[in-house]
Write an enzyme that holds these catalytic residues in place. Structure first.
Site, PDB file in Angstrom:
ATOM      1  N   THR A  13       8.780  23.245  40.430  1.00 15.72           N
ATOM      2  CA  THR A  13       9.942  23.832  41.135  1.00 15.72           C
ATOM      3  C   THR A  13      11.126  24.688  40.276  1.00 15.72           C
ATOM      4  O   THR A  13      11.910  25.387  40.931  1.00 15.72           O
ATOM      5  CB  THR A  13      10.924  22.867  42.036  1.00 15.72           C
ATOM      6  OG1 THR A  13      11.392  21.754  40.945  1.00 15.72           O
ATOM      7  CG2 THR A  13       9.944  22.050  42.916  1.00 15.72           C
ATOM      8  N   CYS A  47       8.651  24.894  35.539  1.00 17.52           N
ATOM      9  CA  CYS A  47       8.251  23.615  36.034  1.00 17.52           C
ATOM     10  C   CYS A  47       7.655  24.141  37.366  1.00 17.52           C
ATOM     11  O   CYS A  47       7.512  25.003  37.681  1.00 17.52           O
ATOM     12  CB  CYS A  47       9.100  22.384  35.804  1.00 17.52           C
ATOM     13  SG  CYS A  47      10.441  22.435  36.808  1.00 17.52           S
TER      14      CYS A  47
END
Ligand code: RB5
Length: 148
Positions: A66, A64
């Site tokens: 982070t 994703c």
């Protein structure tokens, strides 16, 4: 078989990783997402985590923005040890010391060539045969078994 999933923030890196995995001759299950339209990362983390938890896939790769949200979600699934990693050393330690069965990467955090190297390290590195690491991982899984 490797499970892979991403959200809208990580489509490009997921496609790079899929091409890389195919280049390695790996079989994979792509759990989505499939566009850059905004989606909810837990939905996709769950699909991949369940495949790993059920033994249908031996490892899982989540991506994703982070890597954080995907890792938090996956670690709610019984049997999952998902390591959020941003560098090669963490990817190696996640396997050697933690016997991680999933890795979560941040497409907005980690350079994509580094991420591809981390995937190789994650797939190639065995769990340590030092008993202390097995004991510690067992203690993690005991927390999962014994919590209310
Ligand atoms: C999406 O904007 C972002 O929140 C997600 O990709 C991830 O970074 C969450 O942890």
């Amino acid at each position: 078989m490797i499970a892979i999933a991403c959200d809208h923030a990580a489509i490009a890196l997921k496609n790079q990783i899929i091409a890389h995995l195919k280049g390695r001759g790996e079989a994979l299950t792509d759990c989505g997402g499939f566009s850059d339209k905004s989606v909810d990362y837990p939905d996709f983390a769950l699909k991949a985590a369940l495949l790993v938890a059920k033994g249908e896939c031996t490892r899982g790769i989540l991506i994703c923005g982070t890597g954080i949200g995907m890792s938090i979600a996956a670690n709610k699934v019984r049997g999952i040890r998902c390591a959020h990693c941003t560098d090669e050393i963490s990817a190696a330690m996640a396997r050697q010391h933690n016997n991680a069965n999933m890795i979560a990467l941040g497409a907005r955090i980690t350079a994509h060539d580094t991420a591809l190297r981390m995937v190789d390290i994650f797939l190639n590195t065995p769990f340590s045969d030092e008993p202390r690491h097995a004991k510690r991982v067992r203690k993690i899984m005991d927390i999962e078994e014994n919590r209310g």
